[in-house]
Design a protein around this motif. Structure first.
Motif, short mmCIF file in Angstrom:
data_model
loop_
_atom_site.label_atom_id
_atom_site.label_comp_id
_atom_site.label_asym_id
_atom_site.label_seq_id
_atom_site.Cartn_x
_atom_site.Cartn_y
_atom_site.Cartn_z
N PHE A 49 2.74 -3.06 0.44
CA PHE A 49 3.54 -3.74 1.45
C PHE A 49 4.68 -2.85 1.93
O PHE A 49 5.30 -2.13 1.16
CB PHE A 49 4.13 -5.04 0.91
CG PHE A 49 5.06 -5.72 1.88
CD1 PHE A 49 4.56 -6.37 2.99
CD2 PHE A 49 6.44 -5.67 1.69
CE1 PHE A 49 5.42 -6.98 3.90
CE2 PHE A 49 7.30 -6.28 2.59
CZ PHE A 49 6.79 -6.94 3.70
N HIS A 76 4.50 -7.71 10.25
CA HIS A 76 3.77 -7.02 9.19
C HIS A 76 2.64 -6.17 9.76
O HIS A 76 2.38 -5.06 9.29
CB HIS A 76 3.19 -8.03 8.20
CG HIS A 76 4.23 -8.84 7.47
ND1 HIS A 76 5.46 -8.34 7.14
CD2 HIS A 76 4.19 -10.12 6.99
CE1 HIS A 76 6.16 -9.27 6.50
NE2 HIS A 76 5.41 -10.34 6.39
N ASN A 116 0.18 -2.64 4.54
CA ASN A 116 -0.04 -3.99 5.06
C ASN A 116 -1.49 -4.22 5.52
O ASN A 116 -1.77 -4.41 6.70
CB ASN A 116 0.93 -4.29 6.20
CG ASN A 116 2.38 -4.24 5.74
OD1 ASN A 116 2.68 -3.97 4.57
ND2 ASN A 116 3.30 -4.52 6.65
#
Length: 298
Positions: free
Chosen positions: A219, A189, A204
């Motif tokens: 995201f 991530h 992120n």
């Protein structure tokens, strides 16, 4: 209410940071990944050391202010097991918004850009920290004090969050179990967060929990290989230039002649790349710079 002493968690973690950076270098060479750029890593470590030194000054200032504001708290949240769980999520939620705004407002980007200035992604990159941010970014945590969390709790959790984020700055860990990837911030991530690939920009922003990015639609999963650095890279290993070049550029724009006071202020508030004449570096120039970085990394 008995108040525990404030531990210097970051200082205790420094030997661990050094050992793991050395271990990562060894493993990187052993598995024949891209060799460490030692000039780049040295810049990151030097910036981290100065950040720790300046932390003595900023933490003293911030703690004094926090203790003063604590007198005007709405509630009193005592030191209990459940209050530590509560501060874990409350501080992480606060960090998400601080981090997100640090990408969306140039005033905060001026200090945060330091952390993104390396074109490499390894544990030494985690140590590349701002010299200026801690003197004003603390304002995001003021609501936690006013709600009733003791300053000790808030500052300890801030340190825990920073230490957690250290280990995710690596390419040696690919993907973790799905349940962990679904809840927590991971190397996968965070590689996205440090990438300049167009679909990865400003994604992120998580500290510990990736759930905030999923909740607030920021995201992005790692699919394409990340290209690290900035859309317009700082071509220097000089830590002083890395620390202050964006401040210089921001105030140069702020001081542009023949623009209104409103536009001057907007240079501080608007995202990086905003221009008062309607143009933006985040256009064709961005894609050209990214393509150049992509070709270099390939």
């Amino acid at each position: 209410m008995q108040i525990p002493e404030l531990p210097n968690l970051i200082h205790y973690a420094i030997p661990f940071f050094i050992l793991t950076v050395i271990l990562e270098i060894i493993l990187t060479v052993k598995v024949k990944l891209e060799d460490y750029d030692f000039k780049d890593a040295t810049t990151s470590v030097l910036m981290g050391l100065v950040n720790v030194f300046l932390g003595f000054l900023s933490k003293a200032m911030v703690l004094t202010l926090f203790l003063f504001l604590y007198n005007y708290r709405i509630f009193t949240i005592y030191f209990t097991w459940w209050s530590w769980i509560l501060i874990l999520f409350a501080e992480d939620f606060t960090y998400y918004w601080f981090h997100r705004i640090s990408h969306e407002s140039r005033l905060f980007w001026a200090s945060h850009v330091v952390h993104h200035s390396s074109k490499k992604y390894n544990l030494s990159t985690a140590l590349r920290q701002t010299w200026s941010g801690s003197f004003y970014s603390f304002i995001f945590w003021l609501p936690l004090i006013l709600v009733g969390f003791h300053p000790i709790m808030v500052m300890v959790q801030m340190s825990i969050s920073l230490i957690y984020q250290y280990w995710i700055h690596t390419e040696l860990i690919n993907k973790l179990p799905k349940w962990f990837e679904a809840i927590f911030n991971t190397p996968s991530h965070h590689r996205v967060h440090h990438a300049t690939n167009p679909q990865y920009l400003d994604r992120n922003h998580a500290g510990i929990f990736i759930i905030w990015d999923k909740l607030f639609k920021t995201f992005e999963a790692e699919v394409e290989k990340p290209i690290y650095g900035l859309v317009k890279n700082i071509e220097t290993y000089n830590p002083v230039k890395v620390a202050f070049i964006e401040w210089f550029e921001m105030f140069k724009d702020f001081s542009t002649s023949k623009i209104s006071i409103k536009n001057r202020l907007l240079y501080l508030i608007k995202p990086p790349g905003w221009r008062h004449d309607g143009t933006s570096i985040l256009s064709d120039d961005l894609r050209k710079e990214w393509e150049k970085n992509k070709n270099t990394n390939n």
